[in-house]
Write an enzyme that holds these catalytic residues in place. Structure first.
Site: not given
Ligand code: FAD
Length: 491
Positions: A100, A347, A430, A468
């Site tokens: 993300g 925001e 989120h 966020n």
């Molecule tokens: P993620 O960052 O979602 O990472 C999971 C990873 O696992 C991904 O790369 C995915 O491809 C991989 N994956 C999934 N399934 C599999 C599989 N079966 N095999 C191999 N790989 C796999 N948050 C903020 O705090 N501030 C912001 O400004 C903000 N803006 C945002 C804007 C947008 C458009 C979006 C979509 C989200 C935003 N967020 C923001 C939210 C934030 O990005 C997420 O909450 C965060 O990335 C989640 O982190 P995570 O570690 O849970 O997983």
């Protein structure tokens, strides 16, 4: 079929996966990280901007999938932005090495201490606010825009207007920190370096300026020499073996999404960091096809972090509008959290369409009074979401209240241009919860009913954190992995 043995495997390279990788590698452990998305840095393919969606703009889709105004047809490519479609909710997620962090707006907000305590009553809030939050702000390279630059830069007119209008309507505003390097942005403005935030780059990736995870945690982890990242490796399902190790069924794909190799990975220790929806898909699907034990709390206590989009249009902007030049990086917010009747944070979002669309966009973050639940559909072999308009009723009320107050003070109408009725209840950035810390897992993220399986990502947070979420996801992951390592879980 190729078979690969690794002691520790992490699935997913977002915040939870990147933190786990760094701390394990620093502790001298060899780690293999499987990521379904592309390693963009290694591939050397530039990201596209909002005005010209290209390869990076969507995960294997024929049309772009920005939240609004999609007029673009595409050749399917393993782009960085994906949209998961459920009956009443669309959820956007990042794909690629960095998860993300590649697509998000970089807003790096520490939660309110009182709300953190309410959501995580069993965690030591003092330790989080004195240690883990400062630690992750440093690792993530969080910084704040210079007030003078904000005041003078035409690309931040949308923020200045948004704040002035909020004050006129009686709301309190706050400065929002970010991982985008604001010193870089100042140079962009002076045309001393290539433009990124000032060139409509964000949800399809930033070519410059943004300190995404590939430039922070993952870079440091690679430098230890102990991390191997395998990109374009999609884990399909997981099997628990008799000796309590795990076998992973993995498909390696090319950038068109075609399977080029089927692989089997065996590991003693497995960390799920596939993001809230990815981790739940892996657990529930593996349960259905392989009888992977899944505790009854898996899928429960899920929420959209109170995400609710809304906007305003001006027929004749009293304030002169938000302008055609807009930075993609938000730096302002409205903090109405202390209002007992209508608690929300919003925001002041940019809408960099390359023209003056006379529209102000807001992403509200509300409390989640009614949680949802994630289940599994055996026919389509996909997760399902128990979530409908009743879950967002209070959020809608808050959005109505907010828009009414803003319009009464400043003129304007609900934005029918962007949303049906002016409200985007079905937009979620989120997703949180479903493997909640201390409910589906032990106190440090080890999944219940398992000895060698851990969950470290957004699914640990019970559906809401009031701001966020990535600063909190990162801090919780730091806390969990530190304690898991201390307990010799990875010895
Ligand atoms: P993620 O960052 O979602 O990472 C999971 C990873 O696992 C991904 O790369 C995915 O491809 C991989 N994956 C999934 N399934 C599999 C599989 N079966 N095999 C191999 N790989 C796999 N948050 C903020 O705090 N501030 C912001 O400004 C903000 N803006 C945002 C804007 C947008 C458009 C979006 C979509 C989200 C935003 N967020 C923001 C939210 C934030 O990005 C997420 O909450 C965060 O990335 C989640 O982190 P995570 O570690 O849970 O997983």
């Amino acid at each position: 079929i190729e078979t690969i043995d690794a002691p520790i495997i992490i699935i997913g390279s977002g915040y939870g996966g990147a933190v786990s990788a760094l701390r394990l590698c620093e502790a001298g452990k060899k780690v293999v990280l499987l990521e379904m998305g592309l390693n963009w840095e290694k591939a050397g393919i530039p990201f596209s901007n909002l005005l010209k969606p290209g390869k990076s703009s969507a995960w294997l889709k024929k049309k772009s999938i920005a939240p609004f105004m999609n007029l673009f047809s595409l050749t399917p490519f393993t782009g960085i932005l994906d949209r998961l479609e459920f009956e009443h909710l669309n959820i956007w997620v990042g794909r690629g090495v960095g998860g993300g962090s590649l697509v998000n707006g970089g807003m790096a907000v520490t939660p309110k201490e009182s709300y953190f305590k309410e959501i995580f009553p069993n965690l030591d809030a003092e330790k989080f606010f004195n240690h883990y939050f400062p630690l992750v702000r440093e690792e993530l390279k969080v910084n704040v825009i210079d007030e003078q630059f904000l005041k003078e830069c035409p690309y931040y007119k949308f923020t200045r207007v948004g704040e002035a209008e909020a004050h006129k309507a009686g709301f309190k505003t706050m400065r929002v920190p970010n991982v985008y390097d604001f010193k870089y942005m100042e140079k962009e403005y002076l045309n001393e370096v290539p433009r990124s935030a000032l060139n409509t780059e964000v949800i399809y990736g930033n070519n410059h300026g943004k300190n995404s995870l590939d430039k922070t945690y993952l870079k440091k982890a690679m430098e230890t020499g102990n991390l191997e990242i395998l990109d374009l490796h999609c884990v399909n399902h997981i099997k628990l073996n008799d000796d309590k190790s795990y076998t992973l069924n993995v498909q390696q794909i090319n950038t068109s999404g075609k399977v080029v190799a089927e692989k089997i990975f065996n590991c003693k220790k497995l960390i799920l960091s596939a993001g809230t929806m990815g981790t739940l898909q892996l657990l529930l699907h593996s349960n259905a096809v392989n009888n992977l034990p899944v505790h009854e709390k898996v899928g429960k206590n899920w929420g959209n972090n109170g995400n609710f989009m809304t906007g305003r249009n001006w027929v004749k902007p009293l304030s002169g509008g938000t302008g055609s030049k807009q930075s993609t990086i938000p730096v302002g917010g409205i903090d109405n959290w202390d209002d007992k009747e209508h608690p929300f944070f919003t925001e002041i979002a940019p809408l960099p369409m390359g023209m003056d669309v006379a529209t102000a966009l807001y992403l509200l973050i509300n409390r989640v009074d009614k949680k949802g639940e994630v289940g599994y559909d055996t026919i389509n072999q996909k997760i399902t979401l128990n979530w409908d308009e009743s879950n967002t009723a209070k959020m809608r009320e808050n959005a109505k209240y907010f828009i009414r107050k803003m319009n009464n003070a400043n003129g304007g109408t609900r934005s029918h241009l962007l949303f049906n009725n002016g409200f985007g209840a079905d937009i979620c950035y989120h997703p949180l919860g479903g493997c909640v810390l201390g409910e589906a897992t032990n106190e440090f993220g080890k999944l219940k009913d398992h000895e060698n399986l851990y969950v470290l990502d957004g699914s640990l947070i019970p559906g809401t954190i009031g701001v966020n979420p990535f600063v909190t996801i990162t801090a919780i992951a730091e806390y969990c992995i530190e304690n898991l390592i201390r307990q010799n879980e990875f010895a």
